[in-house]
Design an enzyme around this catalytic site. Structure first.
Site, PDB file in Angstrom:
ATOM      1  N   HIS A   4       0.841  -1.209   0.000  1.00  0.00           N
ATOM      2  CA  HIS A   4       0.000   0.000   0.000  1.00  0.00           C
ATOM      3  C   HIS A   4       0.870   1.250   0.000  1.00  0.00           C
ATOM      4  CE1 HIS A   4      -2.798  -2.876   2.192  1.00  0.00           C
ATOM      5  NE2 HIS A   4      -3.518  -2.495   1.165  1.00  0.00           N
ATOM      6  N   SER A  15       0.568  -9.045   1.611  1.00  0.00           N
ATOM      7  CA  SER A  15      -0.886  -8.981   1.707  1.00  0.00           C
ATOM      8  C   SER A  15      -1.254  -8.724   3.159  1.00  0.00           C
ATOM      9  CB  SER A  15      -1.488 -10.319   1.263  1.00  0.00           C
ATOM     10  OG  SER A  15      -2.830 -10.421   1.689  1.00  0.00           O
TER      11      SER A  15
END
Ligand code: PAF
Length: 285
Positions: free
Chosen positions: A37, A185
Site C-alpha cells: 500500500h 498482503s
C-alpha cells in the site's frame, strides 16, 4: 494529514483543492497497510499534488462465510503509516456513511469475472465495482492507484473506468514481495507459521512457469508442470493455477499476447493470491 469520516466533508475539501487546480492521486484500500500500500501512496505522491487514501473494509465484496469479520483492522497504525508515506487526506467512512441502511443501486460486472477469483468468489467484483464507483464519484481523482497483486481487480477496474467514462487515469503498481518472494498482503498475518514457511512456493512456482514460458514452453504445459511442483510443496488447497490473456482474462490463443499466470491457495484461515504478468516486449530475466 486530514482524517475525514464524512462524504460531504471530504467533497467540500477536495472541491477546494480542485478549484485551486490541484491534481489528485487516489489510493483506495481496506486498511491494515503494508509496504505494498505504501508503494501505492508513494507512487501517487510522485505524480500528484494531493494524495487521498481511503480505508474501508467493504462488506459488499465479501461473500457469506468469507473473512469480513476476521479481516485485520488497525486504524491507529494505519493513520501513522499513511501520514508517514505522505498522504494528505485519509477517508475513513463507516458502513452506514457509505451505504445507509442498504444500497438501492449496485454495479454488476459482466466480463473478466467468470475465472480466477471471480469463479470462487461470486459477486466479489460487483462489490468491488460498486464501492469504487462510489469512491470515484466522491473523490473524483486525477489518477487512481491499484496493486497488481490483485491483477483481476485491475482488469475489472480498467473496464469500469472505460464503461462508465470516469475521467480517471488507472495506474497499476508492481507487486511488493517479502525477501523470500511471498507477495505482501494484509491477510498474511492470518497464516500459521508452517503455512507462512511453505507459502514461499507459490511465488517460486509462478516464477518457474514464467521462466518456462519465456524459454518457449507452451503455457498449458508450463502450468501443468507448475501445478505438479506446487502440489508437491504445499499443504494448502490450490484454488486455481492458470495462464490467461491479460487484461481480457480469456484462454490464450497467441503466445505473443500479454499473459497472466495466476494462483490462489486456500489455507486454514486465509486464501492467498499471487501472479506474474508476462509481456512479449519485456520478458523477465
Ligand atoms: O483492493 C482492495 O483493497 C479493495 O478491493 C478495494 C479496491 C479497496 C475496494 O474495496
Amino acid at each position: 494529514m486530514n482524517i475525514v469520516n464524512r462524504i460531504d466533508e471530504l467533497r467540500t475539501m477536495l472541491t477546494a483543492e480542485k478549484t485551486n487546480g490541484k491534481t489528485i492521486g487516489f489510493v483506495p484500500t481496506m486498511g491494515y497497510l503494508h509496504e505494498g500500500h505504501l508503494s501505492l501512496i508513494q507512487a501517487a505522491r510522485k505524480e500528484n499534488e494531493i494524495v487521498v487514501i481511503s480505508i474501508f473494509v467493504n462488506p459488499l465484496q465479501f461473500g457469506p462465510g468469507e473473512d469480513f469479520d476476521q479481516y485485520p483492522r488497525d486504524i491507529e497504525r494505519d493513520e501513522t503509516l499513511a501520514r508517514e508515506a505522505g498522504a494528505d487526506y485519509l477517508f475513513y467512512p463507516t458502513v452506514v456513511e457509505m451505504y445507509g441502511e442498504r444500497p438501492m443501486a449496485t454495479v454488476t460486472i459482466h466480463e473478466r469475472t467468470d475465472c480466477l477469483c471471480g469463479k470462487s468468489r461470486p459477486g466479489h467484483f460487483d462489490g468491488v465495482a460498486t464501492v469504487l464507483t462510489k469512491l470515484f464519484n466522491i473523490v473524483v481523482p486525477t489518477r487512481a492507484y491499484f496493486g497488481l497483486k490483485d491483477a483481476q481487480q485491475v482488469a475489472v477496474v480498467e473496464g469500469l473506468i472505460r464503461d462508465f467514462n470516469f475521467p480517471i487515469e488507472l495506474v497499476g503498481v508492481e507487486i511488493k514481495r517479502e525477501e523470500d518472494g511471498l507477495a505482501l498482503s494484509s491477510r498474511n498475518i492470518n497464516l500459521t507459521s508452517d503455512e507462512r514457511t511453505e507459502a514461499v512456493h507459490i511465488s517460486k512456482c509462478l516464477f518457474k512457469i514464467e521462466e518456462a514460458i519465456a524459454s518457449g514452453i507452451i503455457p498449458e504445459v508450463a502450468v501443468a508442470e507448475g501445478r505438479g511442483y506446487l502440489q508437491g510443496h504445499i499443504t494448502g488447497t490450490i484454488d486455481y493455477l492458470e495462464a490467461l490473456s491479460y487484461p481480457e482474462l480469456k484462454p490464450i490463443t497467441d503466445v505473443r499476447e500479454t499473459i497472466i499466470v495466476a494462483a490462489a491457495v486456500q489455507y486454514s484461515k486465509v486464501r492467498l493470491i499471487d501472479n506474474v504478468i508476462i509481456t512479449h516486449e519485456q520478458p523477465r530475466g
